[in-house]
Design a protein around this motif. Structure first.
Motif, PDB file in Angstrom:
ATOM      1  N   THR A  81     106.602  56.100 -16.839  1.00  0.00           N
ATOM      2  CA  THR A  81     107.516  57.248 -16.696  1.00  0.00           C
ATOM      3  C   THR A  81     107.434  58.222 -17.973  1.00  0.00           C
ATOM      4  O   THR A  81     107.206  59.355 -17.750  1.00  0.00           O
ATOM      5  CB  THR A  81     108.902  56.618 -16.696  1.00  0.00           C
ATOM      6  N   ALA A  82     107.036  57.644 -19.207  1.00  0.00           N
ATOM      7  CA  ALA A  82     107.050  58.483 -20.530  1.00  0.00           C
ATOM      8  C   ALA A  82     105.824  59.179 -20.405  1.00  0.00           C
ATOM      9  O   ALA A  82     105.800  60.533 -20.873  1.00  0.00           O
ATOM     10  CB  ALA A  82     107.293  57.680 -21.805  1.00  0.00           C
ATOM     11  N   TYR A  83     104.784  58.343 -20.206  1.00  0.00           N
ATOM     12  CA  TYR A  83     103.453  58.945 -19.856  1.00  0.00           C
ATOM     13  C   TYR A  83     103.474  60.344 -19.080  1.00  0.00           C
ATOM     14  O   TYR A  83     103.016  61.453 -19.424  1.00  0.00           O
ATOM     15  CB  TYR A  83     102.340  58.094 -19.843  1.00  0.00           C
ATOM     16  N   LEU A  84     103.762  60.181 -17.887  1.00  0.00           N
ATOM     17  CA  LEU A  84     103.820  61.234 -16.882  1.00  0.00           C
ATOM     18  C   LEU A  84     104.818  62.210 -17.361  1.00  0.00           C
ATOM     19  O   LEU A  84     104.642  63.387 -17.162  1.00  0.00           O
ATOM     20  CB  LEU A  84     104.373  60.834 -15.641  1.00  0.00           C
ATOM     21  N   PHE A  85     105.875  61.944 -18.094  1.00  0.00           N
ATOM     22  CA  PHE A  85     106.984  63.129 -18.470  1.00  0.00           C
ATOM     23  C   PHE A  85     106.075  63.860 -19.622  1.00  0.00           C
ATOM     24  O   PHE A  85     106.273  65.188 -19.605  1.00  0.00           O
ATOM     25  CB  PHE A  85     108.271  62.387 -18.914  1.00  0.00           C
ATOM     26  N   MET A  86     105.605  63.111 -20.555  1.00  0.00           N
ATOM     27  CA  MET A  86     104.917  63.915 -21.852  1.00  0.00           C
ATOM     28  C   MET A  86     103.827  64.725 -21.243  1.00  0.00           C
ATOM     29  O   MET A  86     103.561  65.581 -21.945  1.00  0.00           O
ATOM     30  CB  MET A  86     104.164  62.448 -22.517  1.00  0.00           C
ATOM     31  N   VAL A  87     103.049  64.248 -20.434  1.00  0.00           N
ATOM     32  CA  VAL A  87     102.054  65.279 -19.786  1.00  0.00           C
ATOM     33  C   VAL A  87     102.497  66.548 -19.231  1.00  0.00           C
ATOM     34  O   VAL A  87     101.792  67.838 -19.515  1.00  0.00           O
ATOM     35  CB  VAL A  87     101.199  64.558 -18.668  1.00  0.00           C
ATOM     36  N   GLY A 133     109.323  72.001 -22.938  1.00  0.00           N
ATOM     37  CA  GLY A 133     107.739  71.403 -23.516  1.00  0.00           C
ATOM     38  C   GLY A 133     107.941  70.686 -24.576  1.00  0.00           C
ATOM     39  O   GLY A 133     107.383  69.408 -24.621  1.00  0.00           O
ATOM     40  N   ILE A 134     108.617  71.113 -25.788  1.00  0.00           N
ATOM     41  CA  ILE A 134     108.963  70.316 -26.760  1.00  0.00           C
ATOM     42  C   ILE A 134     109.384  69.164 -26.585  1.00  0.00           C
ATOM     43  O   ILE A 134     109.205  68.027 -27.107  1.00  0.00           O
ATOM     44  CB  ILE A 134     109.516  71.346 -27.865  1.00  0.00           C
ATOM     45  N   ILE A 135     110.758  69.241 -25.830  1.00  0.00           N
ATOM     46  CA  ILE A 135     111.644  68.060 -25.658  1.00  0.00           C
ATOM     47  C   ILE A 135     110.762  67.041 -24.744  1.00  0.00           C
ATOM     48  O   ILE A 135     110.997  65.841 -24.936  1.00  0.00           O
ATOM     49  CB  ILE A 135     112.762  68.444 -24.863  1.00  0.00           C
ATOM     50  N   GLU A 136     110.171  67.525 -23.872  1.00  0.00           N
ATOM     51  CA  GLU A 136     109.209  66.582 -23.200  1.00  0.00           C
ATOM     52  C   GLU A 136     108.172  65.957 -23.739  1.00  0.00           C
ATOM     53  O   GLU A 136     108.013  64.591 -23.691  1.00  0.00           O
ATOM     54  CB  GLU A 136     108.571  67.293 -21.849  1.00  0.00           C
ATOM     55  N   LEU A 137     107.465  66.615 -24.766  1.00  0.00           N
ATOM     56  CA  LEU A 137     106.605  65.862 -25.503  1.00  0.00           C
ATOM     57  C   LEU A 137     106.929  65.055 -26.580  1.00  0.00           C
ATOM     58  O   LEU A 137     106.697  63.699 -26.496  1.00  0.00           O
ATOM     59  CB  LEU A 137     105.796  67.075 -26.191  1.00  0.00           C
ATOM     60  N   VAL A 138     108.006  65.361 -27.351  1.00  0.00           N
ATOM     61  CA  VAL A 138     108.617  64.500 -28.290  1.00  0.00           C
ATOM     62  C   VAL A 138     109.401  63.360 -27.668  1.00  0.00           C
ATOM     63  O   VAL A 138     109.263  62.277 -27.975  1.00  0.00           O
ATOM     64  CB  VAL A 138     109.443  65.489 -29.185  1.00  0.00           C
ATOM     65  N   GLY A 139     110.289  63.442 -26.592  1.00  0.00           N
ATOM     66  CA  GLY A 139     111.009  62.810 -25.987  1.00  0.00           C
ATOM     67  C   GLY A 139     109.941  61.846 -25.257  1.00  0.00           C
ATOM     68  O   GLY A 139     110.299  60.516 -25.335  1.00  0.00           O
ATOM     69  N   GLY A 140     109.130  62.269 -24.615  1.00  0.00           N
ATOM     70  CA  GLY A 140     108.302  61.427 -23.877  1.00  0.00           C
ATOM     71  C   GLY A 140     107.468  60.596 -24.754  1.00  0.00           C
ATOM     72  O   GLY A 140     107.274  59.180 -24.496  1.00  0.00           O
ATOM     73  N   LEU A 141     106.999  61.044 -25.878  1.00  0.00           N
ATOM     74  CA  LEU A 141     106.310  60.124 -26.852  1.00  0.00           C
ATOM     75  C   LEU A 141     107.445  58.985 -27.378  1.00  0.00           C
ATOM     76  O   LEU A 141     106.899  57.869 -27.601  1.00  0.00           O
ATOM     77  CB  LEU A 141     105.821  61.106 -28.324  1.00  0.00           C
ATOM     78  N   LEU A 142     108.448  59.383 -27.623  1.00  0.00           N
ATOM     79  CA  LEU A 142     109.643  58.368 -28.316  1.00  0.00           C
ATOM     80  C   LEU A 142     109.989  57.430 -27.174  1.00  0.00           C
ATOM     81  O   LEU A 142     109.903  56.041 -27.497  1.00  0.00           O
ATOM     82  CB  LEU A 142     110.955  59.164 -28.639  1.00  0.00           C
ATOM     83  N   MET A 143     109.838  57.785 -26.049  1.00  0.00           N
ATOM     84  CA  MET A 143     110.141  56.911 -24.939  1.00  0.00           C
ATOM     85  C   MET A 143     108.816  56.071 -24.564  1.00  0.00           C
ATOM     86  O   MET A 143     109.132  54.671 -24.472  1.00  0.00           O
ATOM     87  CB  MET A 143     110.635  57.373 -23.385  1.00  0.00           C
ATOM     88  N   LEU A 144     107.597  56.261 -24.855  1.00  0.00           N
ATOM     89  CA  LEU A 144     106.609  55.970 -24.755  1.00  0.00           C
ATOM     90  C   LEU A 144     106.316  54.456 -25.736  1.00  0.00           C
ATOM     91  O   LEU A 144     106.084  53.637 -25.471  1.00  0.00           O
ATOM     92  CB  LEU A 144     105.415  56.665 -24.828  1.00  0.00           C
ATOM     93  N   LEU A 145     106.683  54.957 -27.025  1.00  0.00           N
ATOM     94  CA  LEU A 145     106.687  53.967 -27.857  1.00  0.00           C
ATOM     95  C   LEU A 145     107.910  53.111 -27.838  1.00  0.00           C
ATOM     96  O   LEU A 145     108.088  51.893 -28.614  1.00  0.00           O
ATOM     97  CB  LEU A 145     106.753  54.649 -29.395  1.00  0.00           C
ATOM     98  N   GLY A 146     109.145  53.435 -27.051  1.00  0.00           N
ATOM     99  CA  GLY A 146     110.408  52.660 -27.048  1.00  0.00           C
ATOM    100  C   GLY A 146     110.928  52.675 -28.352  1.00  0.00           C
ATOM    101  O   GLY A 146     111.400  51.705 -28.613  1.00  0.00           O
ATOM    102  N   LEU A 147     110.990  53.965 -28.936  1.00  0.00           N
ATOM    103  CA  LEU A 147     111.670  54.146 -30.042  1.00  0.00           C
ATOM    104  C   LEU A 147     112.821  54.892 -29.981  1.00  0.00           C
ATOM    105  O   LEU A 147     112.820  56.227 -29.353  1.00  0.00           O
ATOM    106  CB  LEU A 147     110.834  54.970 -31.190  1.00  0.00           C
TER     107      LEU A 147
END
Length: 136
Positions: A22-28, A56-70
């Protein structure tokens, strides 16, 4: 051992994989708006200070944090709210029917809103940096 108990042991792993995908798809979506990668004409040359740029900033940063589980829970809460706002501002406000997301192309925004709300409640699952932080 019943089937439910046998499968229950994999629940944290399934939750972690759902979070990562989910995070990867969101981050894209963020990389599309900010870096035109992958290129989508609709998001070409989005000003960073515009509503799409901030999204886009929220999606990129938030997606990365979700991807890492942080910081999964607070990030998921913010992303859920962003998707609720995106639905009502970007889909319903354009004359779309509020109870029929299929008619206003808002299905993905609704799905992400509730998926991130689920992560807010359920946590990050396996494969998350939050788990390492909890042990420290």
């Amino acid at each position: 051992m019943t089937q439910n108990k046998a499968l229950a042991q994999y629940q944290p792993h399934a939750l972690g994989l759902l979070r990562i995908v989910t995070a990867y798809l969101f981050m894209v979506h963020g990389t599309t708006k900010l870096f035109q990668f992958p290129y989508i004409e609709m998001f070409a040359n989005v000003p960073v200070t515009s509503m799409f740029g901030v999204a886009g900033i929220i999606e990129l940063v938030g997606g990365l944090l979700m991807l890492l589980g942080l910081f999964t829970r607070p990030v998921a809460f913010i992303l859920s709210g962003q998707m609720a706002a995106a639905y009502f501002i970007g889909h319903v406000a354009d004359g779309g029917h509020v109870l029929m997301p299929i008619l206003n192309s808002g299905e993905l925004a609704v799905q992400w809103c509730f998926t991130f709300l689920f992560f807010f409640v359920a946590g990050s699952g396996a494969f998350a940096l939050d788990n390492l932080r909890a042990k420290a």
